[in-house]
Design an enzyme around this catalytic site. Structure first.
Site, PDB file in Angstrom:
ATOM      1  N   ASP A 188       6.048  24.952 -18.361  1.00 42.54           N
ATOM      2  CA  ASP A 188       5.608  25.287 -17.142  1.00 42.54           C
ATOM      3  C   ASP A 188       4.754  26.667 -17.187  1.00 42.54           C
ATOM      4  OD1 ASP A 188       5.549  25.583 -14.161  1.00 42.54           O
ATOM      5  OD2 ASP A 188       7.678  26.122 -13.932  1.00 42.54           O
ATOM      6  N   ASN A 225      -2.893  31.001  -8.087  1.00 43.87           N
ATOM      7  CA  ASN A 225      -3.645  30.416  -6.951  1.00 43.87           C
ATOM      8  C   ASN A 225      -3.720  31.337  -5.789  1.00 43.87           C
ATOM      9  OD1 ASN A 225      -3.932  27.761  -8.011  1.00 43.87           O
ATOM     10  ND2 ASN A 225      -2.023  27.026  -7.445  1.00 43.87           N
ATOM     11  N   ASP A 285      -7.192  24.876 -10.361  1.00 42.06           N
ATOM     12  CA  ASP A 285      -7.307  23.539 -10.741  1.00 42.06           C
ATOM     13  C   ASP A 285      -8.148  23.504 -12.225  1.00 42.06           C
ATOM     14  OD1 ASP A 285      -6.100  22.482  -8.600  1.00 42.06           O
ATOM     15  OD2 ASP A 285      -7.889  21.800  -7.654  1.00 42.06           O
ATOM     16  N   GLU A 294       2.386  22.750 -11.918  1.00 39.95           N
ATOM     17  CA  GLU A 294       1.881  23.275 -13.114  1.00 39.95           C
ATOM     18  C   GLU A 294       2.890  22.990 -14.088  1.00 39.95           C
ATOM     19  OE1 GLU A 294       4.675  26.049 -10.572  1.00 39.95           O
ATOM     20  OE2 GLU A 294       3.234  24.600 -10.165  1.00 39.95           O
TER      21      GLU A 294
END
Length: 580
Positions: free
Chosen positions: A450, A458, A467, A494
């Site tokens: 993770d 973000n 991204d 993620e």
């Protein structure tokens, strides 16, 4: 000096005489031993009981006497003795093991014979030496039935008698003196008060088998045709012991044959109509857009149409009619077509396949070809009917659709953003490897990875930068795993997942260490992270050998627990699930 030489000469002569006597004694002993071995072999070979000698080391048959060959089915090929095909090496090994357990005792065994049956024998085995080899000498004798076994045989005969009486055929048995020793109820009911007619013998039956048919009257007064067979009965030693006769009513079969003959007579009137078939066939050939051709059993073409000769590159129909195909087209083209032609003609089977014909201008045409056997109703000869339909447009569309489906199938397993496997592919791959590792009993490892504090990333840098970060992380993951059997997938958001076949915890920790190192080299800025100013990942892994009755979900669940602990312990680290 001369005295010493005389003494040496005398001593030499004495020793020479002694050595000569020893050599002669050894020769005599060897000859006696050879004579003794010859006598023992003769006694062994002509013994009235079945005797065999087996090599103890490899269970190979060394010697068998004539009685053993007769009872056990052993055959001699050259100088070697061969056991029957039904007697396997494992069977012989089990026999020797039983002999070892019951040394000196007689035991009962079943020796396999033809037809899936077995012969009940008494067996006694003893270890010995034969030609300086350790061997087993086995003694076999036929086991005679006990009182209880005889009783069972009697009961079995009663069952056979019951079945004999319930058969619908008319059956009787005579001995060699011509006396009736048995007959079933069907025979007795049919020939009631006229047994002499039913018991009539067929000539020459004692030479083997004979049959005949005769008309008679049933007990109900109905005329019926009886077909009778009489066979010579033999005992287990091949001696004649009597005659068996079986009769059954074939009136229905006879009437059916008569009906078929009448039907054949009626069909003769339709032959005139068949004379019109040539004109009808010609009309079909001329009006059909499909390619049609017919050749006979000699491969000579009897009929065809314009599309057929055009597809073969022949100018006119007359250039093919009355000729064989190999005489009018190139050899290479004929060899490609002849295999299916010969198969349909020789085996009488229909074939359907897609064929590609290359035209003179370099283009090609696809045909749906059907080749079927047929029989000319007038001449009775056999041949082949060839029909071909131009399916070029449909075939190309199908190929394009197939390619599109393959591409769609491929895309369904790839994550659109990172271009690595998606969750669906991960689950499918894990399920396949799970059962493989159950069979191989080797360790399987799953790692869940993770990106730390990715939501804050973000929020701080925007989803487009997020991204791009995921794409870079995925590229690192692909470069870290270098075995074709390894798998990395985007598990969701993620979170990424790894499958490492045949990998234990130590090996998985080394992979995780490389991941941390390579992610650190990316040096992606992450201001909102609580563990570093650069982007980091947390990894949880679980490795164990799958067992029958367990599920792959259990392995994923343990890896998820390990990932949770890695996050709880401060993130940017790896935690391995520890088996309790």
């Amino acid at each position: 000096m001369y005295d010493a030489l005389d003494w040496l000469w005398a001593d030499f002569q004495a020793h020479t005489v002694l050595y000569t006597l020893i050599v002669c004694l050894v020769i005599v002993i060897l000859q006696l031993h050879h004579w003794h071995q010859t006598q023992l072999r003769q006694l062994f070979m002509f013994a009235p009981n079945a005797l065999v000698i087996l090599d103890e080391s490899n269970q190979k048959l060394i010697l068998a006497n004539s009685t053993a060959c007769q009872i056990l089915g052993i055959r001699k090929v050259g100088k070697e003795f061969k056991l029957p095909d039904r007697v396997t090496q494992c069977f012989i090994k089990d026999v020797l093991i039983d002999c070892t357990k019951h040394a000196g005792l007689t035991q009962t065994m079943n020796w396999p014979v033809s037809g899936g049956a077995s012969l009940v024998l008494n067996l006694t085995g003893k270890r010995s030496l034969y030609k300086r080899r350790h061997v087993w000498i086995l003694h076999f004798s036929v086991k005679h039935p006990t009182h209880s076994e005889l009783k069972q045989q009697v009961e079995s005969l009663s069952t056979i008698k019951s079945a004999f009486d319930n058969m619908s055929e008319l059956i009787f048995v005579k001995n060699l003196q011509g006396e009736v020793v048995a007959s079933n109820r069907a025979f007795q009911r049919f020939w009631l008060n006229r047994e002499d007619e039913g018991l009539a013998d067929i000539q020459n039956v004692m030479k083997g088998r004979a049959s005949y048919r005769k008309w008679t009257v049933s007990p109900e007064g109905r005329s019926c045709l009886l077909e009778s067979y009489q066979n010579t009965l033999m005992n287990s030693h091949g001696e004649k012991i009597g005659t068996l006769s079986i009769s059954h009513d074939v009136t229905g079969w006879y009437e059916m044959q008569q009906s078929l003959r009448d039907e054949m007579e009626k069909r003769k009137s339709t032959e005139a109509a068949l004379a019109q078939r040539d004109s009808i066939l010609q009309s079909i050939l001329e009006s059909s857009p499909d390619s049609i051709g017919i050749f006979n059993e000699n491969m000579v073409y009897q009929a065809c149409n314009e599309p057929f000769v055009k597809a073969l590159g022949i100018s006119r129909i007359d250039d093919l009619l009355g000729k064989r195909l190999q005489d009018v087209i190139p050899k290479a083209s004929y060899e490609r077509l002849s295999e299916t032609d010969n198969k349909v003609l020789s085996q009488g089977v229909s074939l359907r396949y897609i064929d590609r014909i290359y035209l003179s201008d370099g283009s090609s045409t696809w045909y749906d070809v059907v080749k079927s056997p047929f029989r000319d109703p007038v001449s009775g000869t056999f041949g082949v009917l060839v029909m071909a339909r131009d399916v070029s447009e449909r075939y190309l569309v199908e190929k394009q659709l197939e390619a599109a489906n393959e591409e769609l199938e491929k895309l369904s397993f790839i994550d659109g953003l990172t271009q690595i496997c998606n969750r669906r592919r991960f689950d499918e791959r894990l399920e396949t490897l799970w059962f493989l590792h159950i069979r191989e009993q080797s360790p399987l490892c799953v790692m869940l990875c993770d990106v730390d504090y990715f939501k804050g990333y973000n929020d701080e840098y925007g989803h487009q930068m997020g991204d791009e970060a995921l794409i870079k992380v995925a590229d690192i993951f692909k470069s870290v795993i270098n075995r074709s059997s390894d798998c990395v997938a985007r598990y969701g958001g993620e979170e990424f997942a790894f499958i490492l076949p045949n990998t234990n915890t130590e090996g998985a920790l080394q992979v995780a260490e490389r991941i941390h190192s390579e992610i650190g080299k990316l040096s992606i800025a992450h201001k909102t992270s609580s563990v570093s100013d650069r982007l980091t990942v947390s990894i949880g892994l679980a490795c164990f050998v799958p067992a029958y009755g367990t599920s792959s979900e259990k392995l994923v669940s343990r890896a998820d627990i390990a990932l949770y602990k890695a996050k709880a312990n401060g993130r940017n680290r790896t935690h391995a699930y520890q088996m309790s």
